[in-house]
Write an enzyme that holds these catalytic residues in place. Sequence first.
Site, short mmCIF file in Angstrom:
data_model
loop_
_atom_site.label_atom_id
_atom_site.label_comp_id
_atom_site.label_asym_id
_atom_site.label_seq_id
_atom_site.Cartn_x
_atom_site.Cartn_y
_atom_site.Cartn_z
N ALA A 593 -0.92 4.08 -0.42
CA ALA A 593 -0.63 4.34 -1.84
C ALA A 593 -1.11 5.75 -2.20
CB ALA A 593 -1.25 3.27 -2.73
N GLU A 650 4.13 -9.74 -4.05
CA GLU A 650 5.57 -9.65 -4.28
C GLU A 650 6.02 -10.94 -4.96
OE1 GLU A 650 7.57 -7.08 -3.70
OE2 GLU A 650 5.93 -5.88 -2.85
N LYS A 665 3.29 -0.44 8.10
CA LYS A 665 2.35 0.65 7.81
C LYS A 665 1.66 1.12 9.09
CE LYS A 665 1.42 -0.77 3.04
NZ LYS A 665 0.42 -1.30 2.08
#
Length: 803
Positions: A593, A650, A665
């Site tokens: 992020a 989510e 990631k």
Amino acid sequence: MKILKFGGKSLANGEGLQKVLAILTDKVLKGEEFAVVVSARGNATDELEDLLAIASKNENYKPLFEKFKAYQQADFPTVDLSEEFTVLEKLFEGVSLIGDYSEKIKDQVLSQGELLSAKLITAILKQKGVNANFADARELIKTDGKFGDAQPIEQVSKKNVVQFFKQHSDKVNIITGFIGSNSKNEATTLGRNGSNYTASLFSNYLNASELQNFTHVDGIYTANPELVEDAKKIDFLSFNEANELANFGATILHAKTIIPLLEKNIPLRILNTFNHENKGTLITSNAGKEGIKTLSVLENVALVNLEGRGLLGKTGVDARIFRVMGDNDISVSIISQGSSERGIGLVVAADKASKAMIELEKEFENDFYSKDVNKISVTDEVSVISIIGQDLSTFHKPYTALIKNKIVPILFNNTVTGKNVSLVVHKSELNRALNVIHGEIFGVSKKINIAIFGHGLVGGTLINQILESADAIEKRKDIRLNVFAIANSKNVLLNKNGVSPNWRNEIQTNGHSYSIDEIIAYAKEHHLENLIAIDNTASAAFVENYIPLIESSFDLISSNKVANTLSYSFYKKLRKVLDDNQKSYLYETNVGAGLPLIDTIKLLHLSGENITKIKGVFSGTLSYLFNNFSAKDVPFSEILKEAIDNGYTEPDPREDLCGNDVGRKLLILARELDLQNEFDEIAIQNLIPEHLREGDVSTFLNKLKEFDPIYAKIKAEQQPNHVLRYIGELSGDLQNDKGNLEVKLVSVPSDTALGGLKGSDSFFEIYTESYGDRPIVIQGAGAGSAVTARGVFGDILRLSDKG
């Protein structure tokens, strides 16, 4: 005494003519001493040329001629202009009968434009009670016999002008610009824009205190304000700088205007007829501060290229070229031996290019046989941008900015002084090239044009962050962020000047369906420079647009992880396209992020540091789950429901719990180390019981309690003072093509850095050869729309600072 000169646009019917009359009567009332030089009114010179062309083809010119007369007479029917109209009528009749005309006839026709203008102004001023006097420059400025571009005979002309003004010193003399006469008293013209030259000559002969050139703009700008919105007015210029401007296409000046003023050190002030309060641009002999002053443009030119192995280093080639040009009356504005590895480029007027090519082919006919010359060609549709005051030592800055925007100059050269550089560019790229160079070298903000795809939580937050911070960033960094496009999967909102804070409503009311080609075309149509496309979607389909965007001069920023986790072959293809087009792709938010993780790893790897292992908590959602589950004596389902209710997961929590996001990631970091792993090579521990992995979301949400016995058992079987963490780990011999990638649930001592993690923080340990057992630790908020948007914002500023 001052000389005032008014151009055609200033003298046009309506506001222009009324403004000129007001300026003149005001100066009379103030008792100022001045004389006036006028151009033909409106587009009279072009219209007279058109009439000549029509008449010479024996076509019906009379309707256009009647329209011309009506405009010139306009609101002043009592002013007698019959003499000029009669002369024109006879000339057009003769041209129509013969079917052709000479340069002599053309000068007779064109001279009537200035005569009509001066007579009209004189008559109107007399009606207003001003003691005005019509001055026919044909009787004063004596020239050689070269029609179309006559040269004044100085001694005779000066004597005539001085004598005339002695006789009429008590009057406001209204002088025809542009025209003179030869020894036979036949009308001649001083070349296009020659009215400025007339005003300059009169200023010299009469030792004027100042020449005031009234136009339709406030002065000379750092670039043509019609092409560059950010152009700024220049308050002062030196004669030398003005001369360079004139030679390199500044239409506000005539190339010959400066010399008569320079001889007598007479200041030239460029003023706006329509904004008389503005002080304009003052041009004097003072050198002033050095540096880049302005950009000027030459249009209606073509590039003639001579290519061949024998051109460079061969004596006499340039002399032969210029002899051909001189013999055929073709002026060369630029010559450079840089249009090809073995070539010479000449910039000439567009209408002379074919003639130049034909005559050069004749001259170098034998060189074709010897293979010293293999090609002579013409490149049409080009323009010349001249950077007045540009030193070669800093030329790399605007040049790099052009290349970054995929504008490759065809040719460039610098003057002998090394203080001016000219670039030849394709005409289709002129506007954008001007804006790119202007934004780079002047003290105005560099404009960054941004297209944002996806305006959900992250995208919407980012848009608002940009709009709220834009003014402060412009003041602090001289960078203007302009969001010209906002798109979702269906509609796009476009505004070349930037979207408003009300963009959400506008995309609903004004948005329309689109293709990526439309956005690319929009940016090209509006000459938008320094383009950035931002992907805030989670779409695999949108990634297909990356390559066309890069090839259309967009840099890329993405919070979408898909592009970096597709096949390794696509990963490499994307990098090659980026390299080929010299574009950047930033994606700092793909893993941490807003945390500076990817940048850190890139720098370590680039410096040659041997990274031996990377491990950490990659998911803010799973960090929250296991930090709280380990610290509280509550069922796993309760913590999971809390995370769902707080919006940390989510919409389908299984997307977080399956571990694929952490795997993606981890793969991104592996590829930053040049490892060639594929996604299916990652060992991922799926946290979802197998029987809950299928089915719809609502069914899954009703069965959350089925997690409890599984995770209660895992928690109970830990060693004392241990906690659970869901981590990604990259290990193995990372100097090989592939590493070991694992995503798994582990139990770690609670007194370690990883064990002490709180809230929803992400946590990364980077082990390197130099740092040994003491890893570099990066920790902080690794999720959340505001944090991710701020990370994307950081990437925007990184790109904006480049170059």
